[in-house]
Design an enzyme around this catalytic site. Structure first.
Site, PDB file in Angstrom:
ATOM      1  N   GLU A 149       0.755  -1.217  -0.018  1.00 37.24           N
ATOM      2  CA  GLU A 149      -0.016  -0.108  -0.110  1.00 37.24           C
ATOM      3  C   GLU A 149       0.898   1.311  -0.064  1.00 37.24           C
ATOM      4  OE1 GLU A 149      -3.094  -0.432   3.072  1.00 37.24           O
ATOM      5  OE2 GLU A 149      -3.887  -2.086   1.915  1.00 37.24           O
ATOM      6  N   GLU A 152      -4.467  -9.009  -1.074  1.00 39.08           N
ATOM      7  CA  GLU A 152      -5.018  -9.001   0.425  1.00 39.08           C
ATOM      8  C   GLU A 152      -6.394  -8.529   0.251  1.00 39.08           C
ATOM      9  OE1 GLU A 152      -2.552  -6.276   3.092  1.00 39.08           O
ATOM     10  OE2 GLU A 152      -4.606  -5.783   4.028  1.00 39.08           O
TER      11      GLU A 152
END
Length: 516
Positions: free
Chosen positions: A254, A359
């Protein structure tokens, strides 16, 4: 079973298959049940083999409590008429599957190891063995993330640009590595390990901290960026000493998080331009010169809201693109970002790079945080997202923590979420959530190399579906019914005939049959 397949002789498979154990259901006041397992008992579907040509297998999980309930039926020569028809279109061929799995975080390892030896073994078997659900992908955080009990990296000595003091943590050596070795020993095929780093050491970063808004000091090509690339190589070298080799790594978890002021846990900010230049000048050349030049590099590792822009910036650069194999996506915000304009467009622009889900978890939203034992709604969220992703060229889908405690932790910043397996160490049991079975409807049946093929519905329908031809030529069709009504339908496969079936209200159904 008769409700499942009207007018056809159906044999309950657990009579035929000694490997089948029934779910020990427990209700915790949500819309469905969990299945409780302990050191000596766990429900399991066993190894799955298909019936002969002319018959089909069916596996049902539902809000009503079915959990991979197996049955068989006869393929018919004629249509039963009057019901929705799903037609298999085998000459429409799309992407091939890589695999499904979850993440061996520090928290997952702590929870698994909190059980007795027998219960640990049961849990690992459930995920990785041939009688389990066939996980083949394991994401491994490089050093700490929020699902750790402390903040650390592998090179916390300031100024150690040559990484002389690079060392794995006790969490790796005592917990994650032994569990990964055990998982690999249970698995009938090599596991595809995937590494992701959350943050660089603080001394390499603009903010001097593992958390918050910060990126690497200097510029791509500079000493900080080179050290950070070498850190990845050192990680691969250290894990290789334990006979664990990585299929792929991501360019960092991220990157958008590290651009947010006061971000609460470990992050490292990159713009797509910085990621492009770091890959082309530092990470790519470092891997190429290492003992691991064939390790796949996946960019983004963040929400698909950043696509296709992120991919355009990074992949349109030939110097970066030659080192990259795929684009990794997280499921957060998927509900607000249509798959066509993000995943679909990215595939259309860059078909030679695969899309991979790295994820997903339920319970991350502040409105419904943490664990909900027995939530069927969360199982449906998983199945909906997986089907949507598969129908838009994604080749694999990775859940987040393999196991968490009843609070959804441990997590040092209290970012508690849900997991398909919840461990209650006080009772030496673990609960398999509905979302565990959601994963199973895909991971157990869609082997590596399975190729998605076309399916067309004869009319409007609430059903969601995706079809695959496996490497052995058999066909797998996964069907989700999120509506509150049973839906009768039939499948027409031109190679074999008509398959009559029913998708009960709030259910997930996997149908499989031989075509030759």
């Amino acid at each position: 079973y008769s409700a499942l397949l009207p007018n056809s002789a159906v044999l309950p498979l657990f009579i035929l298959l000694p490997g089948y154990n029934k779910c020990v259901a427990r209700n915790f006041g949500h819309d469905s049940v969990v299945c409780e397992c302990n050191s000596t008992y766990c429900d399991s579907i066993g190894p799955v083999s298909l019936p002969p040509l002319g018959q089909f297998s069916s596996y049902l999980s539902s809000i009503a409590g079915s959990r991979l309930e197996a049955s068989q039926g006869e393929v018919r020569a004629n249509s039963s008429g009057g019901r929705l028809r799903l037609t298999i279109v085998p000459y429409q061929k799309y992407q091939k599957i890589r695999g499904f799995g979850g993440a061996m975080t520090d928290a997952a390892a702590i929870n698994i190891l909190s059980l007795s030896a027998g219960a640990q073994e049961q849990l690992l078997r459930q995920y990785f063995s041939s009688e389990g659900i066939g996980y083949s992908v394991v994401r491994v955080p490089m050093a700490s993330c929020d699902f750790s009990t402390r903040l650390y990296t592998y090179a916390d000595t300031p100024g150690d640009y040559d990484l002389h003091n690079f060392t794995l943590a006790p969490e790796d050596i005592n917990m994650k590595i032994p569990l990964l070795q055990r998982a690999q020993a249970l698995s009938p095929r090599p596991l595809s390990l995937l590494a992701s780093a959350w943050s660089a050491p603080a001394w390499l970063k603009t903010n001097g901290a593992l958390t918050g808004k910060g990126s690497l000091k200097g510029q791509p090509g500079g000493k900080e960026h080179k050290t950070w690339a070498q850190y990845y190589v050192r990680f691969l070298e250290e894990y290789a000493k334990y006979n664990l080799t990585f299929w792929a790594l991501t360019t960092g978890n991220e990157p958008s998080a590290g651009m947010m002021t006061n971000y609460s846990f470990q992050a490292l900010g990159f713009t797509p331009e910085e990621q492009r230049d770091w890959v082309s000048l530092d990470l790519g050349p470092a891997l190429h010169a290492s003992s691991y030049p064939h390790t796949h590099v996946l960019i983004l590792d963040d929400s698909r809201i950043l696509l296709p822009h992120w991919a355009k910036v990074v992949l349109s650069d030939v110097h970066a693109g030659r080192y990259i194999h795929g684009v990794a996506v997280h499921w957060y915000l998927d509900s607000v970002v249509p798959p066509g304009i993000s995943l679909g467009t990215t595939h259309d622009l860059y078909p030679e790079y695969y899309l991979f889900g790295t994820e997903a978890c339920a319970g991350w939203n502040p409105l419904h945080k943490g664990v909900m034992l027995g939530s069927w709604d969360r199982a449906e969220q998983y199945a909906h997202d997986i089907i949507e992703d598969l129908n838009h060229y994604v080749v694999g889908w990775t859940d987040w923590n393999l196991a968490l405690d009843p609070n959804g932790g441990p997590n040092w910043v209290k970012n508690f979420v849900d997991s398909p397996v919840i461990v209650d160490a006080t009772r030496d049991v673990f609960y398999k959530q509905p979302s565990f079975y959601s994963m199973a409807h895909f991971s157990k049946f869609l082997w590596e190399g399975s190729q998605r093929v076309g399916v067309s519905a004869s009319g409007e329908t609430h059903l969601e579906f995706s079809a695959f031809i496996r490497p052995d030529g058999s066909l797998v069709l996964i069907i989700l019914n999120r509506s509150s009504s049973d839906i009768l339908f039939e499948v027409w496969d031109p190679a074999v005939g008509y398959i009559p079936s029913t998708a009960p209200a709030h259910s997930l159904l996997t149908l499989a049959w031989k075509r030759q």
